[in-house]
Design a protein around this motif. Structure first.
Motif, mmCIF file in Angstrom:
data_model
loop_
_atom_site.group_PDB
_atom_site.id
_atom_site.type_symbol
_atom_site.label_atom_id
_atom_site.label_comp_id
_atom_site.label_asym_id
_atom_site.label_seq_id
_atom_site.Cartn_x
_atom_site.Cartn_y
_atom_site.Cartn_z
ATOM 1 N N ILE A 86 0.847 -1.291 -0.063
ATOM 2 C CA ILE A 86 -0.014 -0.019 0.066
ATOM 3 C C ILE A 86 0.673 1.357 -0.110
ATOM 4 O O ILE A 86 0.684 2.182 -0.691
ATOM 5 C CB ILE A 86 -0.893 -0.049 1.123
ATOM 6 N N LEU A 87 1.812 1.350 0.775
ATOM 7 C CA LEU A 87 2.814 2.482 0.853
ATOM 8 C C LEU A 87 3.498 2.690 -0.408
ATOM 9 O O LEU A 87 3.525 3.858 -0.790
ATOM 10 C CB LEU A 87 3.891 2.247 1.841
ATOM 11 N N HIS A 88 3.723 1.818 -1.020
ATOM 12 C CA HIS A 88 4.582 2.085 -2.303
ATOM 13 C C HIS A 88 3.712 2.271 -3.564
ATOM 14 O O HIS A 88 3.925 3.064 -4.464
ATOM 15 C CB HIS A 88 5.893 0.940 -2.711
ATOM 16 N N SER A 89 2.533 1.739 -3.336
ATOM 17 C CA SER A 89 1.395 2.099 -4.316
ATOM 18 C C SER A 89 1.191 3.656 -4.192
ATOM 19 O O SER A 89 0.854 4.309 -5.250
ATOM 20 C CB SER A 89 0.263 1.147 -4.095
ATOM 21 N N VAL A 90 0.858 3.906 -3.038
ATOM 22 C CA VAL A 90 0.443 5.302 -2.816
ATOM 23 C C VAL A 90 1.660 6.215 -3.562
ATOM 24 O O VAL A 90 1.383 7.177 -3.977
ATOM 25 C CB VAL A 90 0.114 5.445 -1.537
#
Length: 97
Positions: A86-90
């Motif tokens: 989620i962190l890297h996708s955001v």
């Protein structure tokens, strides 16, 4: 050191729990018992049955089973894997905007 984002951590925990309930499992044949494994991306709950039953978590968990194994360490690993996804996708999507 990067501080954890509590919102992303909460979302990843919710995804890990909901995926356990919504993703069905196919039985794996053991020596005598069938094993139903649940969890995403790594299985952390194993339910043992003598005869094939439903592949859904709720039916196997609440209607009786021959054994239950829960691995909390794998559950935490699932949460952190989902957190970093989620962190890297955001980050990727916020750069493109």
């Amino acid at each position: 050191m990067h501080k954890l984002n509590k919102d992303y951590l909460n979302v990843s925990m919710i995804i890990a729990i909901v995926a356990t309930v919504l993703v069905p499992s196919n039985p794996e044949q053991g020596n005598i018992l069938l094993r139903y494994k649940y969890g995403f991306p790594f299985s952390y709950i194993t339910i043992l049955q003598r005869v094939p039953t439903s592949k859904w978590f709720g039916a196997n968990f609440f209607t009786g089973n021959m054994g239950l194994a829960i691995n909390p360490l794998t559950f935490l690993i699932n949460i952190f894997v989902l957190y970093f996804i989620i962190l890297h996708s955001v980050k990727i999507f916020s750069k493109n905007s």
